[in-house]
Design a protein around this motif. Sequence first.
Motif, PDB file in Angstrom:
ATOM      1  N   ASN A  62      12.945  52.996 -93.999  1.00 35.76           N
ATOM      2  CA  ASN A  62      11.682  52.647 -93.365  1.00 35.76           C
ATOM      3  C   ASN A  62      11.989  51.729 -92.196  1.00 35.76           C
ATOM      4  O   ASN A  62      12.392  50.586 -92.387  1.00 35.76           O
ATOM      5  N   LEU A  63      11.812  52.264 -90.985  1.00 33.06           N
ATOM      6  CA  LEU A  63      12.111  51.523 -89.765  1.00 33.06           C
ATOM      7  C   LEU A  63      10.844  51.210 -88.976  1.00 33.06           C
ATOM      8  O   LEU A  63      10.906  50.883 -87.797  1.00 33.06           O
ATOM      9  N   ILE A  64       9.679  51.308 -89.619  1.00 33.25           N
ATOM     10  CA  ILE A  64       8.418  51.070 -88.918  1.00 33.25           C
ATOM     11  C   ILE A  64       8.385  49.620 -88.432  1.00 33.25           C
ATOM     12  O   ILE A  64       8.565  48.683 -89.204  1.00 33.25           O
ATOM     13  N   GLY A  65       8.198  49.467 -87.133  1.00 36.03           N
ATOM     14  CA  GLY A  65       8.129  48.133 -86.543  1.00 36.03           C
ATOM     15  C   GLY A  65       9.477  47.464 -86.349  1.00 36.03           C
ATOM     16  O   GLY A  65       9.537  46.327 -85.888  1.00 36.03           O
ATOM     17  N   ALA A  66      10.563  48.153 -86.692  1.00 38.77           N
ATOM     18  CA  ALA A  66      11.895  47.573 -86.469  1.00 38.77           C
ATOM     19  C   ALA A  66      12.216  47.626 -84.979  1.00 38.77           C
ATOM     20  O   ALA A  66      11.856  48.568 -84.285  1.00 38.77           O
ATOM     21  N   ASP A  67      12.884  46.614 -84.486  1.00 40.64           N
ATOM     22  CA  ASP A  67      13.289  46.553 -83.088  1.00 40.64           C
ATOM     23  C   ASP A  67      14.721  47.057 -82.981  1.00 40.64           C
ATOM     24  O   ASP A  67      15.658  46.381 -83.400  1.00 40.64           O
ATOM     25  N   LEU A  68      14.859  48.273 -82.434  1.00 42.19           N
ATOM     26  CA  LEU A  68      16.173  48.899 -82.297  1.00 42.19           C
ATOM     27  C   LEU A  68      16.637  48.926 -80.835  1.00 42.19           C
ATOM     28  O   LEU A  68      17.503  49.708 -80.477  1.00 42.19           O
ATOM     29  N   THR A  69      16.092  48.040 -80.030  1.00 45.49           N
ATOM     30  CA  THR A  69      16.443  47.982 -78.616  1.00 45.49           C
ATOM     31  C   THR A  69      17.948  47.766 -78.455  1.00 45.49           C
ATOM     32  O   THR A  69      18.501  46.802 -78.982  1.00 45.49           O
ATOM     33  N   GLY A  70      18.586  48.691 -77.766  1.00 47.71           N
ATOM     34  CA  GLY A  70      20.011  48.560 -77.484  1.00 47.71           C
ATOM     35  C   GLY A  70      20.925  48.817 -78.668  1.00 47.71           C
ATOM     36  O   GLY A  70      22.124  48.612 -78.569  1.00 47.71           O
ATOM     37  N   ALA A  71      20.375  49.252 -79.791  1.00 48.80           N
ATOM     38  CA  ALA A  71      21.202  49.506 -80.978  1.00 48.80           C
ATOM     39  C   ALA A  71      22.062  50.749 -80.760  1.00 48.80           C
ATOM     40  O   ALA A  71      21.635  51.712 -80.131  1.00 48.80           O
ATOM     41  N   ASN A  72      23.266  50.731 -81.286  1.00 51.77           N
ATOM     42  CA  ASN A  72      24.167  51.875 -81.224  1.00 51.77           C
ATOM     43  C   ASN A  72      23.913  52.738 -82.454  1.00 51.77           C
ATOM     44  O   ASN A  72      24.248  52.345 -83.571  1.00 51.77           O
ATOM     45  N   LEU A  73      23.314  53.909 -82.245  1.00 58.80           N
ATOM     46  CA  LEU A  73      22.986  54.828 -83.334  1.00 58.80           C
ATOM     47  C   LEU A  73      23.854  56.084 -83.290  1.00 58.80           C
ATOM     48  O   LEU A  73      23.517  57.093 -83.897  1.00 58.80           O
ATOM     49  N   GLU A  74      25.001  55.996 -82.612  1.00 57.36           N
ATOM     50  CA  GLU A  74      25.892  57.141 -82.491  1.00 57.36           C
ATOM     51  C   GLU A  74      26.336  57.624 -83.875  1.00 57.36           C
ATOM     52  O   GLU A  74      26.834  56.848 -84.697  1.00 57.36           O
ATOM     53  N   ASN A  75      26.113  58.893 -84.133  1.00 60.90           N
ATOM     54  CA  ASN A  75      26.459  59.546 -85.408  1.00 60.90           C
ATOM     55  C   ASN A  75      25.771  58.950 -86.629  1.00 60.90           C
ATOM     56  O   ASN A  75      26.226  59.153 -87.759  1.00 60.90           O
ATOM     57  N   ALA A  76      24.688  58.213 -86.412  1.00 59.55           N
ATOM     58  CA  ALA A  76      23.926  57.675 -87.546  1.00 59.55           C
ATOM     59  C   ALA A  76      23.123  58.806 -88.188  1.00 59.55           C
ATOM     60  O   ALA A  76      22.657  59.713 -87.513  1.00 59.55           O
ATOM     61  N   LYS A  77      22.986  58.750 -89.501  1.00 56.18           N
ATOM     62  CA  LYS A  77      22.202  59.736 -90.233  1.00 56.18           C
ATOM     63  C   LYS A  77      20.773  59.212 -90.318  1.00 56.18           C
ATOM     64  O   LYS A  77      20.540  58.151 -90.901  1.00 56.18           O
ATOM     65  N   LEU A  78      19.834  59.978 -89.738  1.00 57.02           N
ATOM     66  CA  LEU A  78      18.446  59.532 -89.667  1.00 57.02           C
ATOM     67  C   LEU A  78      17.488  60.485 -90.373  1.00 57.02           C
ATOM     68  O   LEU A  78      16.283  60.330 -90.250  1.00 57.02           O
ATOM     69  N   LYS A  79      18.007  61.429 -91.134  1.00 60.33           N
ATOM     70  CA  LYS A  79      17.148  62.419 -91.774  1.00 60.33           C
ATOM     71  C   LYS A  79      16.164  61.743 -92.727  1.00 60.33           C
ATOM     72  O   LYS A  79      16.562  60.999 -93.626  1.00 60.33           O
ATOM     73  N   GLY A  80      14.890  61.992 -92.488  1.00 55.33           N
ATOM     74  CA  GLY A  80      13.846  61.448 -93.348  1.00 55.33           C
ATOM     75  C   GLY A  80      13.506  60.001 -93.070  1.00 55.33           C
ATOM     76  O   GLY A  80      12.667  59.420 -93.764  1.00 55.33           O
ATOM     77  N   ALA A  81      14.149  59.386 -92.060  1.00 55.96           N
ATOM     78  CA  ALA A  81      13.818  57.999 -91.716  1.00 55.96           C
ATOM     79  C   ALA A  81      12.420  57.960 -91.110  1.00 55.96           C
ATOM     80  O   ALA A  81      11.981  58.899 -90.453  1.00 55.96           O
ATOM     81  N   THR A  82      11.719  56.880 -91.341  1.00 54.91           N
ATOM     82  CA  THR A  82      10.365  56.717 -90.836  1.00 54.91           C
ATOM     83  C   THR A  82      10.335  55.594 -89.818  1.00 54.91           C
ATOM     84  O   THR A  82      10.768  54.484 -90.106  1.00 54.91           O
ATOM     85  N   TRP A  83       9.831  55.896 -88.621  1.00 56.35           N
ATOM     86  CA  TRP A  83       9.642  54.878 -87.600  1.00 56.35           C
ATOM     87  C   TRP A  83       8.552  55.339 -86.686  1.00 56.35           C
ATOM     88  O   TRP A  83       8.198  56.516 -86.649  1.00 56.35           O
ATOM     89  N   ILE A  84       7.999  54.417 -85.933  1.00 57.96           N
ATOM     90  CA  ILE A  84       6.972  54.750 -84.963  1.00 57.96           C
ATOM     91  C   ILE A  84       7.667  55.258 -83.716  1.00 57.96           C
ATOM     92  O   ILE A  84       8.593  54.620 -83.208  1.00 57.96           O
ATOM     93  N   ASP A  85       7.231  56.426 -83.225  1.00 59.77           N
ATOM     94  CA  ASP A  85       7.832  57.010 -82.024  1.00 59.77           C
ATOM     95  C   ASP A  85       7.910  55.986 -80.899  1.00 59.77           C
ATOM     96  O   ASP A  85       6.991  55.236 -80.667  1.00 59.77           O
TER      97      ASP A  85
END
Length: 129
Positions: free
Chosen positions: A102-125
């Motif tokens: 659950n990433l709703i409202g998380a601040d991912l500004t500048g985060a390195n998500l290279e090869n991260a598994k995000l299947k089924g993760a929830t966040w606001i577009d």
Amino acid sequence: MKSVTLGAVSFVAIFGLATAVIAANPQEINQLRQTNQCPGCDLRSIPLQQASLANADLKGADLRGSNLREANLSGANLSGAFLSGASLRQANLAGADLSRANLIGADLTGANLENAKLKGATWIDGSIK
């Protein structure tokens, strides 16, 4: 009047910080520090900025409101973790498992998500920049 207002603001600020610290379980914080593993732990609102948590097992952990700014979470298992409201600015999440997180409202500004598994993760577009 200024001193009364300042005193009230100070009280609220101190009480708010104490509440944030109480939210997390101190034994689980120590477990994470010692073993780099804490699946399902209550780590709400704790400061973990610049923490070295590469390959940590945090599956299903409650990290709501935590400060993980610039933390190294590369290869970490964060599947099913609660990260709503967490600061992950500039965090290294390369290869991390964030499936069903659950990433709703998380601040991912500048985060390195290279090869991260995000299947089924929830966040606001739009929260990933």
